[in-house]
Scaffold this active site. Sequence first.
Site, PDB file in Angstrom:
ATOM      1  N   GLU A 271      43.614  37.183  37.893  1.00  0.00           N
ATOM      2  CA  GLU A 271      42.497  38.250  37.931  1.00  0.00           C
ATOM      3  C   GLU A 271      42.564  39.578  36.880  1.00  0.00           C
ATOM      4  O   GLU A 271      43.303  40.451  37.521  1.00  0.00           O
ATOM      5  CB  GLU A 271      42.326  38.626  39.486  1.00  0.00           C
ATOM      6  CG  GLU A 271      41.367  39.336  39.840  1.00  0.00           C
ATOM      7  CD  GLU A 271      39.856  38.679  39.953  1.00  0.00           C
ATOM      8  OE1 GLU A 271      39.819  37.502  39.234  1.00  0.00           O
ATOM      9  OE2 GLU A 271      39.153  39.017  40.841  1.00  0.00           O
TER      10      GLU A 271
ATOM     11  N   SER B 218      36.878  37.109  42.007  1.00  0.00           N
ATOM     12  CA  SER B 218      36.615  37.666  43.334  1.00  0.00           C
ATOM     13  C   SER B 218      36.193  39.177  43.383  1.00  0.00           C
ATOM     14  O   SER B 218      35.648  39.669  44.044  1.00  0.00           O
ATOM     15  CB  SER B 218      37.897  37.541  44.362  1.00  0.00           C
ATOM     16  OG  SER B 218      38.001  36.178  44.672  1.00  0.00           O
TER      17      SER B 218
ATOM     18  N   ASN C 194      38.465  29.958  49.672  1.00  0.00           N
ATOM     19  CA  ASN C 194      39.577  29.286  49.823  1.00  0.00           C
ATOM     20  C   ASN C 194      39.670  28.984  51.258  1.00  0.00           C
ATOM     21  O   ASN C 194      39.556  29.838  52.026  1.00  0.00           O
ATOM     22  CB  ASN C 194      40.782  30.197  49.457  1.00  0.00           C
ATOM     23  CG  ASN C 194      42.155  29.591  49.695  1.00  0.00           C
ATOM     24  OD1 ASN C 194      42.203  28.509  49.489  1.00  0.00           O
ATOM     25  ND2 ASN C 194      43.155  30.624  49.376  1.00  0.00           N
TER      26      ASN C 194
ATOM     27  N   ASN D 200      32.993  38.772  50.981  1.00  0.00           N
ATOM     28  CA  ASN D 200      34.372  39.489  51.061  1.00  0.00           C
ATOM     29  C   ASN D 200      34.028  40.847  51.404  1.00  0.00           C
ATOM     30  O   ASN D 200      34.574  41.576  52.123  1.00  0.00           O
ATOM     31  CB  ASN D 200      35.045  39.504  49.745  1.00  0.00           C
ATOM     32  CG  ASN D 200      35.791  38.074  49.664  1.00  0.00           C
ATOM     33  OD1 ASN D 200      35.805  37.312  50.536  1.00  0.00           O
ATOM     34  ND2 ASN D 200      36.149  37.773  48.302  1.00  0.00           N
TER      35      ASN D 200
END
Length: 637
Positions: free
Chosen positions: A385, A412, A436, A483
């Site tokens: 990331e 993400s 995940n 998220n």
Amino acid sequence: MNLNLQHWRVTQDAEGVATAILDKAGESANSLSAAVLAELGLILDAFERQAPKGLIFQSGKEAGFIAGADIQEFTQLDSAEKGRALVERGWGLFNRLAAVRYPTLAVVRGHCLGGGLELALACRYLLAVDEPGTKMGLPEVMLGIFPGWGGMLRLPQRVGPAAALDMMLTGKTIDARRAKRMGLADECVPPRVMAPAARQLLLSGQPRRPLPVLQRLLNGPLKVVVASGARKQVAKKARPQHYPAPYAIIDLWQKHNGNALAAPEVIDRIISSPTARNLVRVFYLQERLKSFGKASSFKAQRVHVIGAGVMGGDIAAWCALRGMTVTLQDQSLERMAPALQRAQKLFAKRLRDPLLARAAADRLIPDVNGDGVPHADVIIEAIFEDVAAKHALFKALEPRLKTGAVLATNTSSLKLEDLRTVLQRPERLVGIHFFNPVAMMPLVEVIQAEGADQGAVEAACAFVRQIDKLPLPVRSTPGFLVNAVLAPYMLAAMRAVDEGVSAETVDEAMLAFGMPMGPIELVDTVGLDIAMAAGKQLAGGADAPRCLISRVEHNQLGKKSGQGFYAWRDGKPTKAAAASVPAGLAERLVKPLIDRVEQLLAEQVVADADLADAGVIFGTGFAPFTGGPLNFRRRQA
Ligand code: NAD
């Protein structure tokens, strides 16, 4: 025979063998609506007057045999009388079918579910056609109801009560060969011999394979043994106040031999339960997600995944499992080894057949140099990331892409708008955001940044369907949908720990609410460092909880480090007993989640409230029996 039927075609050959082909008018798949069943009644009437030598049931649809009862009709039940009448309709008709004098046989090819399997079970013989799409099951429990058209009576008689209850209580399906092994199917044959095999079996006069003595006892005087075992199994997974149907199935089988009409109060209770209504809603939400990408003609065959870490490795393996040819790239072969090992395990577990597992492994090709890039229809970036690293990668990739290929990132937390600045054609970058563990999570968010190429977004959705996941189009915003809504929920949970509530009690509050996992265990599973980073991005400047900071300082990162809020042994948290849950705790913890869903909906991050509920249910496991967070709030109001 001229019965003037809309949904069935009935023919009879020179020897008197009749075939009834179900080809429901105006639909691509067969379902057992009131009209279809009424016509089946007419067919049985006609054959009562003049019996055929035998009767074969078959489907006129490519899609399969019969998908089940007509769920649309189920949503229209607005009184107890209508509910009972619905049960009576199939129960009575299939009992009639089971009692006819002439032999009957169902040719099961493709899906044969719910009412469809109950019809097949009412026939004397069941011939399963061995091809990949053939699957049989009684998934009523997943809609919060029970198989009331004879499934609870005949499946235990056919395969023994333990195997039958296992199917009825989990809703799982079985393939043709397994059906033969279990005794559910009398024969299992390849498609090319299906017609002669059906005829031969129909006229064989062969008696059914009798149930072994022990199974007969378990389905008779020893029912109590099986029932109490089944109740214990169910209790591990579902609380009766949330999911009453599995408990009702066990009771109806044990006390009434599967005849729900003998316990009309159970029918009323189950059919009018909010759980059934909400689970049917979830079914339709799922169908809606499945429809994304349908309009696109995009079809992927080759996928190139870059980054063989936790996510990239599992994404590549999943794509290979679903039939794609996949090239997997990382900086060295050594870095890829763990991913390839996990892939072997996945293939063995999911495919069972060693030859098929071998073929899947052959489709997953390690590719250190990125030779797969120019051939790939979909390229998924899943490296560290880090913006600079991703920029360098995209710059090198773009000139090598095939025309029309989908270029996707699994990021993400980075903004697609920032990542795509190095591209000549920035509008082609989309997010394909997996969760995940990849193999377990059904949802994949398809992220579109401002001005994204709609063709690319559609193609990404079509690809997600191709690998049998549920695509949810989401606009680019920090944390996307899933998220973003989990962050304030986990924060609230950790604040409760800061206030002195034990982790176990916080988790128990949410398990009792109906979540599949408590929020503190979820933080441990995600990793405390990741939760910390996500919190910084998504908590709107709020301070991190003290309980989180102190653990991260001590390098207690959760499951992966063996210690977080819990100590982890063999992949499981060690939990002390929970204290009694303070009143209102669950509502307090879930409120920020629902507030955030409302906010994201207002910002049009997802297109409408149903899709928001769908995303949160399939992306977080949010208690399905509530019908989703927004539905839950509406019902509470
Ligand atoms: P990871 O650290 O486990 O794996 C990253 C892999 O990329 C490493 O194997 C590394 O060697 C490789 N890599 C780095 N630079 C590379 C390059 N230039 N070329 C080829 N390979 C390179 O990371 P991860 O957890 O799998 O995350 C990958 C991406 O997926 C990130 O963007 C992350 O935000 C996203 N994501 C992670 C999760 C999760 O739960 N871990 C969930 C959803 C999305």
